[in-house]
Scaffold this motif. Structure first.
Motif: not given
Lengths: 248, 242
Positions: B14-43
């Protein structure tokens, strides 16, 4: 209502036997082709001892064949479901068991195993093992991917995944395979007995040679009863086990 | 902390999925992933959990598998087991005796108010109760990393709110790192410390939004003007995409 459920299938049976009895008594059908049901029951009553012995022989051989099919078939299915490679290597042989006509290899069984119980059991096994394998593999490989992911996340070992997820999830299909195998085991045993000359199959063969259609019918009736007995037993087992998994 | 370095996962068909991502999630942080279907959040969640292999890049995570829990969109309960047996599954698979495991489960069972249903089978429960059981199962191991894939998607709004508040309370006690996928902008922003907004297919992070709303998140906060303006901004960002 439950009683009615059992009564409904008896209606066509009653109609057919009544008609056959009538037609036979009025000479509409020659008795050497289709005996009157009363004649069949008379034969059963008169020669009860030999019919009972034959019935028990077939019952014993079919039970052994079916038991072997259940154990070997399920074991083989577990192996097949465990690895893709094993499945690719051995599944075609499981299909071979399904496609090979038992009547053609029954004489071979006699050569290998002699005229006796082993041939009959082997015949019952060969005929009934494939549905157990096919249904079990289908069930074992059809596990919900979500639950498989859950077990992966829980770091479950392959054996834990097999016995604590795949097998319980596949139970309806596995038991479905047993149900089909139950009827086939009786057929397989009777084919084996045709060749080896024992049990109900042997009785049918002898009666046929003597042109005793009434005895053939009596033996067939008992064979059908045996098939129903097996089927009912597995169905009972089915409801007992699946009662635990209601919502599936 | 979890570090994503040039991480991507593209599905060839499909060519869909998760594009390149570079970030840091700190320990104990609550991060929400938002976006349309098929943009790679679950991936992204599956990559972190080790349920998918990345196409490129890497994840640096200090968390072992036995330190993570995954709450799927569906409750993923074993239908032939009771609620109690489902909850203690992570521990019994580790060889813990069922009675000991049940003792360990007791506080979570009480917090999530499912004591009455312990001997029930999953099919006897409502959707909300099933999710509570699923949460209890995820929390019994006291995970350091909690991966939530639209955990409230199948629930009615009042139950979503109630469970969200319960989860926030549990988070305050345990302080695990949480990565939560949701389609509800309001719910996602209300509960988290930080939101990553994804767009495109394959999806990329287009907004990294801090949510400094304090530790306690009462329901009334959802009516707060500052909160609503953030929701509106995210909504406008995602609107063009859907």
């Amino acid at each position: 209502m439950k009683t009615m459920k059992f009564l409904y299938p008896l209606i066509p049976l009653l109609l057919i036997t009544s008609f056959t009895e009538y037609a036979s008594r009025k000479g509409m059908i020659p008795t050497f082709l289709l005996p009157a049901p009363s004649q069949v029951f008379l034969v059963l009553k008169e020669d009860f001892g030999s019919f009972r012995d034959a019935f028990l022989q077939t019952l014993f051989a079919s039970s052994l064949g079916l038991g072997l099919s259940m154990v070997v078939g399920l074991g083989f299915a577990l192996l097949l479901s465990f690895s893709n490679l094993v499945r690719k290597m051995f599944y075609p042989y499981a299909i071979f068991f399904q496609t090979v006509p038992i009547i053609a290899i029954a004489p071979l069984l006699v050569i290998w195993l002699g005229y006796g119980l082993p041939t009959v059991v082997a015949s019952a096994f060969i005929v009934s093992v494939f549905p157990v394998i096919a249904n079990s593999v289908l069930g074992l490989l059809g596990t919900d991917p979500l639950l498989l992911n859950l077990f992966k996340m829980l770091d479950a070992s392959p054996l834990q995944t097999l016995f604590r997820l795949r097998v319980p999830a596949a139970l309806p299909q596995i038991l479905g395979g047993f149900k089909i195998a139950a009827g086939l085991a009786v057929i397989g045993a009777i084919v084996g007995e045709f060749i080896s000359g024992s049990g109900l199959g042997g009785l049918v063969d002898t009666a046929r040679n003597q042109q005793r259609v009434d005895r053939v019918f009596a033996a067939v009736l008992l064979a059908a009863f045996l098939g129903i007995l097996f089927f009912s037993f597995i169905s009972f087992l089915n409801s007992l086990v699946l009662g635990q998994l209601k919502e599936k | 902390m979890i570090e994503f370095k040039g991480l991507s996962k593209i599905f060839p068909q499909t060519g869909a999925g998760l594009g390149t991502i570079s970030t840091v999630i700190e320990s104990g942080e609550w991060v929400t992933l938002l976006g349309p279907s098929g943009c790679g959040k679950t991936t992204l969640l599956k990559l972190v959990a080790g349920l998918e292999d990345e196409t490129s890049g890497e994840i640096r995570s200090p968390f072992q598998k036995n330190e993570m829990s995954f709450v799927f969109q569906e409750s993923a309960l074993l239908p032939w087991k009771t609620v109690a047996q489902n909850i203690v599954l992570p521990l019994t698979l580790r060889g813990v005796d069922e009675k000991v495991a049940l003792e360990k489960a007791r506080p979570w069972v009480q917090k999530l108010r499912i004591e009455r249903f312990m001997q029930s089978k999953p099919h006897e429960l409502s959707g909300g109760l099933k999710m509570r059981v699923s949460l209890a199962r995820a929390l019994i191991t006291e995970p350091k990393l909690l991966l939530l894939d639209e955990p409230f998607a199948a629930l009615d709004e009042p139950i979503r709110i109630e469970l969200g508040m319960e989860l926030r309370e549990l988070w305050k006690t345990l302080r695990p790192t949480i990565l939560m996928v949701t389609h509800s902008i309001t719910e996602g922003l209300w509960l988290c410390d930080r939101a990553l907004i994804f767009q495109g297919q394959p999806g990329k992070v287009v907004l990294d939004q801090k949510m400094d709303l304090g530790m306690d998140r009462p329901l009334s906060l959802r009516g707060d003007a500052h909160f609503l303006s953030t929701v509106e901004a995210c909504f406008n960002l995602l609107k063009g995409e859907s």
